[in-house]
Design an enzyme around this catalytic site. Structure first.
Site, PDB file in Angstrom:
ATOM      1  N   ARG A   1       2.816  -9.913   7.715  1.00  0.00           N
ATOM      2  CA  ARG A   1       4.372  -9.751   7.915  1.00  0.00           C
ATOM      3  C   ARG A   1       4.566  -8.736   9.152  1.00  0.00           C
ATOM      4  O   ARG A   1       5.420  -8.630   9.559  1.00  0.00           O
ATOM      5  CB  ARG A   1       5.003  -8.977   6.652  1.00  0.00           C
ATOM      6  CG  ARG A   1       4.954 -10.171   5.464  1.00  0.00           C
ATOM      7  CD  ARG A   1       5.919  -9.494   4.547  1.00  0.00           C
ATOM      8  NE  ARG A   1       5.553 -10.489   3.241  1.00  0.00           N
ATOM      9  CZ  ARG A   1       5.904 -10.062   2.187  1.00  0.00           C
ATOM     10  NH1 ARG A   1       6.706  -9.110   1.793  1.00  0.00           N
ATOM     11  NH2 ARG A   1       5.471 -10.976   1.097  1.00  0.00           N
TER      12      ARG A   1
ATOM     13  N   PRO B   1       0.833  -1.341   0.010  1.00  0.00           N
ATOM     14  CA  PRO B   1      -0.082   0.124  -0.022  1.00  0.00           C
ATOM     15  C   PRO B   1       0.752   1.227   0.125  1.00  0.00           C
ATOM     16  O   PRO B   1       1.591   1.315   1.059  1.00  0.00           O
ATOM     17  CB  PRO B   1      -0.764   0.075   1.370  1.00  0.00           C
ATOM     18  CG  PRO B   1      -0.656  -1.393   1.909  1.00  0.00           C
ATOM     19  CD  PRO B   1       0.739  -2.112   1.335  1.00  0.00           C
ATOM     20  N   GLU B   2       0.488   2.010  -1.020  1.00  0.00           N
ATOM     21  CA  GLU B   2       1.352   3.548  -1.044  1.00  0.00           C
ATOM     22  C   GLU B   2       0.038   4.402  -1.121  1.00  0.00           C
ATOM     23  O   GLU B   2      -0.963   4.195  -1.013  1.00  0.00           O
ATOM     24  CB  GLU B   2       1.933   3.516  -2.155  1.00  0.00           C
ATOM     25  CG  GLU B   2       3.120   2.503  -2.261  1.00  0.00           C
ATOM     26  CD  GLU B   2       4.071   2.669  -3.666  1.00  0.00           C
ATOM     27  OE1 GLU B   2       4.315   3.713  -4.187  1.00  0.00           O
ATOM     28  OE2 GLU B   2       4.638   1.808  -4.201  1.00  0.00           O
TER      29      GLU B   2
ATOM     30  N   HIS C   1      -4.034 -13.971  10.191  1.00  0.00           N
ATOM     31  CA  HIS C   1      -3.089 -13.085  10.697  1.00  0.00           C
ATOM     32  C   HIS C   1      -3.968 -11.653  10.799  1.00  0.00           C
ATOM     33  O   HIS C   1      -3.645 -10.647  10.532  1.00  0.00           O
ATOM     34  CB  HIS C   1      -2.113 -12.774   9.510  1.00  0.00           C
ATOM     35  CG  HIS C   1      -1.286 -13.866   9.074  1.00  0.00           C
ATOM     36  ND1 HIS C   1      -0.129 -14.479   9.884  1.00  0.00           N
ATOM     37  CD2 HIS C   1      -1.313 -14.882   8.003  1.00  0.00           C
ATOM     38  CE1 HIS C   1       0.246 -15.481   9.151  1.00  0.00           C
ATOM     39  NE2 HIS C   1      -0.266 -15.397   8.110  1.00  0.00           N
TER      40      HIS C   1
END
Length: 292
Positions: A119, A2-3, A100
């Site tokens: 992550r 994501p940017e 997660h």
DNA sequence: AGCTCTTCCTGAAAGC
DNA sequence: TGCTTTCAGGAAGAGC
């Protein structure tokens, strides 16, 4: 990953669902990505969500002061950074929980705001107004708003590589590897060029390229690489428009030369060696390296 | 000031 | 086939 366009897409999705909702309770699983998990767990319940905003790649969810009484008088801001693999979405409680998923915010209409992050490179924190001001101070200008003069001043006076400057959140807020590479390709600027050695015309061209690319990417609801999904769980479409990023070995869409990959500023960079001529010094080193 | 390297973390993909 | 290694990367911190 994501940017700015992906975060903007998530924010727009959440904005349809969150404002006006009250957080009833919080449930946390793994907490190593949260600054102060206890604060999140204790301060958030009972507070109403006021808005959803984007600060660079950060998501800001301001909470109304008050809540369930005790020490929650001051305004607070739930701040979330999606890192590499973070996802933030409002789901019905009966919906299966993705692996997660580490944070659950139970809302007063029965739905849940869930944070999922494989992550755990993301961040979550609850900031008072002073903390928010400190965060904003660290962040550079938003690339969509920045004037031509300020762009030239922030990037054109620095001795760092242009790629590093684009990625530096203290210079511009929100640009990451995809849109740095895409805008440099479009502006025909090699990633290893030094900011201060770019001509005024090159800087202006770069600003225009960056803004057009970011706007188009927002229109396309972001780029879905490594499984980015928006707040509604839908993929973006901008990856179809990538001209250089992750196109190593493919022909440059402008001149047909093979797109190359090299590490600059510690990040893999994708560029056309013909359209984006290397500055002196880089050319020799690049010649003996050939990856992928 | 700015560079490179390392750390965090997991899963996919390449290598053997 | 199945194990091991490599890689990906946003940001921060160390060391040069």
């Amino acid at each position: 990953m994501p940017e700015l366009p992906e975060v903007e897409t998530v924010v727009r999705g959440l904005r349809k669902q969150l404002p006006g909702r009250t957080i009833v309770s919080v449930h946390l699983e793994k907490t190593d990505f949260i600054d102060d998990p206890r604060a999140v767990g204790e301060m958030a319940p009972g507070r109403r969500i006021v808005a959803v905003e984007r600060l660079g790649k950060f998501i800001r969810i301001p909470l109304e002061p008050g809540g369930s009484g005790n020490r929650s008088e001051a305004p607070a801001n739930l701040i979330v950074h999606l890192g590499m693999t973070g996802r933030l979405a409002v789901r019905p409680p009966q919906e299966p929980v993705l692996p997660h998923t580490h944070a659950f915010f139970h809302l007063d209409d029965g739905s849940e705001l869930r944070y999922t992050d494989i992550r755990r490179f993301g961040q979550m924190m609850l900031l008072p107004e002073e903390g928010l001001a400190a965060l904003c101070e660290k962040l550079g200008a938003d690339p969509l708003d920045i004037s031509a003069d300020e762009f030239c001043r922030r990037l054109g006076t620095r001795k760092a590589r242009i790629k590093a400057l684009l990625l530096d959140q203290g210079v511009l807020r929100g640009v990451g590897n995809i849109y740095a590479d895409e805008s440099l390709w479009r502006a025909r600027i090699h990633p290893a060029r030094i900011g201060a050695r770019l001509s005024k015309a090159e800087l202006l061209h770069l600003r225009t390229a960056l803004q057009r690319i970011l706007r188009k990417a927002i229109d396309q609801r972001g780029s879905s690489i490594s499984s980015f999904l928006d707040a509604e769980g839908k993929p973006g479409g901008y990856q179809k428009w990538h001209q250089a990023y992750q196109r190593t070995g493919h022909p440059c869409p402008r001149c047909g030369t093979t797109i190359r990959r090299a590490i600059f500023a510690g990040r893999s960079s994708h560029f056309c060696p013909r359209c984006q001529p290397a500055p002196r010094g880089v050319r020799r080193r690049a010649a003996r390296k050939r990856k992928r």
